[in-house]
Design a protein around this motif. Structure first.
Motif, short mmCIF file in Angstrom:
data_model
loop_
_atom_site.label_atom_id
_atom_site.label_comp_id
_atom_site.label_asym_id
_atom_site.label_seq_id
_atom_site.Cartn_x
_atom_site.Cartn_y
_atom_site.Cartn_z
N HIS A 216 0.83 -1.20 0.00
CA HIS A 216 0.00 0.00 0.00
C HIS A 216 0.87 1.25 0.00
CE1 HIS A 216 -3.10 -2.66 2.23
NE2 HIS A 216 -3.45 -2.57 0.96
N ILE A 217 1.91 1.24 0.84
CA ILE A 217 2.80 2.40 0.92
C ILE A 217 3.55 2.59 -0.40
CG2 ILE A 217 4.87 3.30 2.07
CD1 ILE A 217 3.83 1.99 4.65
N ASP A 218 3.93 1.50 -1.04
CA ASP A 218 4.57 1.57 -2.35
C ASP A 218 3.65 2.27 -3.35
OD1 ASP A 218 6.39 1.14 -4.42
OD2 ASP A 218 5.62 -0.87 -4.85
N GLU A 219 2.38 1.90 -3.34
CA GLU A 219 1.42 2.53 -4.26
C GLU A 219 1.26 4.02 -3.97
OE1 GLU A 219 -2.05 0.22 -3.62
OE2 GLU A 219 -1.24 -1.59 -4.59
N LEU A 220 1.17 4.38 -2.68
CA LEU A 220 1.01 5.78 -2.31
C LEU A 220 2.22 6.62 -2.70
CD1 LEU A 220 -0.57 5.27 1.24
CD2 LEU A 220 -1.73 6.26 -0.74
N LEU A 221 3.41 6.06 -2.48
CA LEU A 221 4.63 6.80 -2.81
C LEU A 221 4.85 6.91 -4.31
CD1 LEU A 221 7.00 5.35 -0.06
CD2 LEU A 221 6.17 7.71 -0.22
N THR A 222 4.44 5.90 -5.05
CA THR A 222 4.54 5.96 -6.51
C THR A 222 3.65 7.07 -7.04
OG1 THR A 222 5.02 3.58 -6.66
CG2 THR A 222 4.18 4.67 -8.65
N THR A 223 2.46 7.20 -6.45
CA THR A 223 1.55 8.29 -6.83
C THR A 223 2.12 9.64 -6.44
OG1 THR A 223 -0.36 6.84 -6.54
CG2 THR A 223 -0.79 9.21 -6.55
N ALA A 224 2.79 9.72 -5.28
CA ALA A 224 3.34 10.99 -4.79
C ALA A 224 4.53 11.46 -5.61
CB ALA A 224 3.73 10.84 -3.33
N GLY A 225 5.24 10.54 -6.23
CA GLY A 225 6.38 10.94 -7.07
C GLY A 225 7.71 10.45 -6.52
N GLU A 226 8.73 10.45 -7.39
CA GLU A 226 10.05 9.91 -7.05
C GLU A 226 10.72 10.66 -5.90
OE1 GLU A 226 11.79 7.16 -7.91
OE2 GLU A 226 9.88 6.61 -8.82
N ASP A 227 10.55 11.97 -5.85
CA ASP A 227 11.19 12.73 -4.77
C ASP A 227 10.63 12.34 -3.41
OD1 ASP A 227 13.08 14.70 -6.06
OD2 ASP A 227 11.26 15.12 -7.19
N SER A 228 9.31 12.16 -3.33
CA SER A 228 8.68 11.75 -2.08
C SER A 228 9.13 10.35 -1.69
CB SER A 228 7.15 11.79 -2.21
OG SER A 228 6.71 13.11 -2.43
N LYS A 229 9.21 9.46 -2.68
CA LYS A 229 9.65 8.08 -2.40
C LYS A 229 11.09 8.05 -1.92
CE LYS A 229 8.22 4.51 -4.83
NZ LYS A 229 8.03 3.46 -5.88
N LYS A 230 11.96 8.83 -2.57
CA LYS A 230 13.37 8.87 -2.19
C LYS A 230 13.52 9.42 -0.78
CE LYS A 230 17.87 10.61 -3.73
NZ LYS A 230 18.59 11.40 -4.77
N ASN A 231 12.78 10.47 -0.48
CA ASN A 231 12.84 11.08 0.85
C ASN A 231 12.38 10.10 1.92
OD1 ASN A 231 13.59 13.66 2.03
ND2 ASN A 231 11.48 13.80 2.75
N TYR A 232 11.34 9.35 1.58
CA TYR A 232 10.81 8.35 2.53
C TYR A 232 11.83 7.24 2.78
CZ TYR A 232 7.82 4.69 4.47
OH TYR A 232 7.29 3.71 5.27
N ILE A 233 12.44 6.73 1.71
CA ILE A 233 13.45 5.68 1.85
C ILE A 233 14.60 6.16 2.73
CG2 ILE A 233 15.18 4.30 0.61
CD1 ILE A 233 13.21 4.27 -1.78
#
Length: 463
Positions: free
Chosen positions: A302-319
């Motif tokens: 679920h979090i993967d789907e949410l971060l993919t929708t939010a964009g690469e910068d949000s996903k990178k920041n989260y990681i």
């Protein structure tokens, strides 16, 4: 231009995590802050032993469907109240009726159920085990029932049965004034819809429905729990539509090490669940960000789907925030060396690194008590003793016929289609077990051959 503040919303919130994880300056491996995973307690006294089978769970579910309290206000029939509203022509008649009420109450306590109206009277344990039973009721209701009440509630109304005993049972029950909401949510929508259809189909034969209701509840509970274990271990690759096969034997079959039911049955599930508590803890860490706070029961995918929708910068920041938390928060309390972030780190890798770090910190006692609760369920309802092979997953004739009854919603279906339908309901069999089942169906006269060669075989409806 990317809003920096929006990106920072996708970082772990240390203040939230500290309030959840730290107690008396020590780290707690807590769960159930935002995500409820499985109804498996880590305290042995709260573990559901299923000494009365699945009936206490079924009774609780039916109470909720009947808009009654999960825990009955009056778990036993009030004899004095019942006698006070009746008219008797003699003291002898009154005493006889009192004895009748007591005997019926005793039968219910011993789970001798003869009508749907008796189901809500099934009681929970008086021991600490009650907590485990309530958790199972919450789990089954949240994953299979919630949202489908308008379809399923009418199935448990005993309107055609208007005998004196049914009227007494109805008059003894109270109404729940508030709406029930389970803390668990559905991870497998297809299974939930299929369960609804199966339950409705079984209800077309009231006698078969009452006799085999528990088999259906037990099987779907098994599917949901086992698939949650198997799929969550895949992290972001969780597939809510395709079941990972777990193979069964028929209980009278002889087992062997080369059989799929040995390698891909109980043994596989036991291996997959032994370190599963790390997910109970990790899933309640990874959801602690401002961006996810309004959502409950988020899993890795679920979090993967949410971060993919939010964009690469949000996903990178989260990681990055996951590794930062591991390196500077978790290690501060546990003294465990944890992996570090690099530019190529994927979200799936970050989740796996976090889960492994948590696993290293967990003590053996907590790790072992958690899967032991699932083991009690498996060994109670599916165990076959395989001698030197240990425990194996197996079903008996009644369990099998219940699932076959659900699989055939017309006059008959092709035998090959039956195997597909059973697999959709979590029952996977190898070639040898299928031969045993064909022999059983032939013996019970449920098998129909359309040609002399026997190639075209059909299974007739059981209902």
């Amino acid at each position: 231009m990317i809003n920096t503040q929006d990106v920072k919303n996708f970082e772990l919130d240390w203040k939230l995590l500290e309030s959840f994880l730290i107690q008396n300056k020590g780290y707690r491996y807590s769960r159930r802050k935002n995500t409820f995973v499985l109804p498996l307690p880590t305290r042995e006294p709260e573990r559901s032993k299923f000494e009365s089978g699945f009936w206490p769970i079924t009774g609780g579910i039916v109470r909720l469907l009947s808009n009654e309290p999960l825990i009955p206000e009056h778990p036993k029939l009030d004899e004095n109240h019942i006698l006070s509203i009746g008219k008797f022509d003699s003291e002898e008649t009154s005493e006889w009726f009192k004895y009748f009420i007591k005997s019926q109450q005793r039968k219910i306590e011993e789970t001798e159920i003869s009508s749907l109206s008796q189901l809500p009277l099934l009681t929970l344990s008086e021991k600490k085990e009650r907590n485990g039973q309530i958790d199972f009721i919450n789990y089954v209701y949240g994953t299979l029932i919630e949202g489908n009440e308008e379809f399923l509630s009418p199935l448990f109304l005993d309107e055609n049965n208007d005998d004196l005993l049914t009227q007494i049972f109805r008059s003894s029950r109270s109404t729940n004034k508030s709406t029930f909401n389970s803390p668990y949510s559905c991870l497998f929508p297809r299974l939930k819809e299929q369960f609804k259809e199966d339950l409705i189909h079984l209800s077309t034969n009231p006698k078969f429905f009452l006799d085999n209701l528990n088999h259906l509840f037990i099987q779907y509970t098994f599917i949901l729990m086992s698939q949650t274990v198997l799929q969550t271990n895949r992290f972001t690759k969780f597939d809510n539509d395709k079941l990972i096969p777990l193979y069964f034997l028929m209980e009278w079959e002889k087992a062997a090490r080369w059989r799929t039911s040995y390698t891909n049955g109980y043994r596989l599930l036991k291996e997959q669940v032994k370190d599963f508590y790390k997910h109970e803890h990790a899933l309640n860490i990874v959801s602690q960000t401002p961006a996810f706070q309004s959502q409950k029961n988020l899993y890795y995918h679920h979090i993967d789907e949410l971060l993919t929708t939010a964009g690469e910068d949000s996903k990178k920041n989260y990681i990055q925030s996951l590794y930062h938390w591991m390196n500077n928060f978790y290690t501060q309390y546990k003294g465990i060396e944890t992996p570090h972030y690099n530019a190529d780190s994927t979200l799936d890798e970050a989740f796996r690194d976090l889960a492994e770090a948590i696993s290293i910190g967990l003590n053996k006692e907590l790790k072992s008590r958690y899967p032991a609760a699932l083991d009690v369920f498996l060994l109670k309802f599916y165990r076959k003793h395989g001698g030197s092979l240990g425990s194996l997953l197996a079903v008996n004739q009644e369990q099998l016929l219940t699932l076959i009854a659900c699989s055939i919603k017309q006059d008959k279906i092709e035998l090959n289609r039956l195997w597909i339908e059973l697999e959709l309901r979590g029952l996977f069999f190898d070639h040898h077990s299928k031969e045993e089942i064909v022999g059983l169906l032939d013996k019970l006269n449920y098998l129909e051959k359309k040609s002399d060669s026997g190639d075209a075989q059909y299974v007739k409806s059981i209902l």
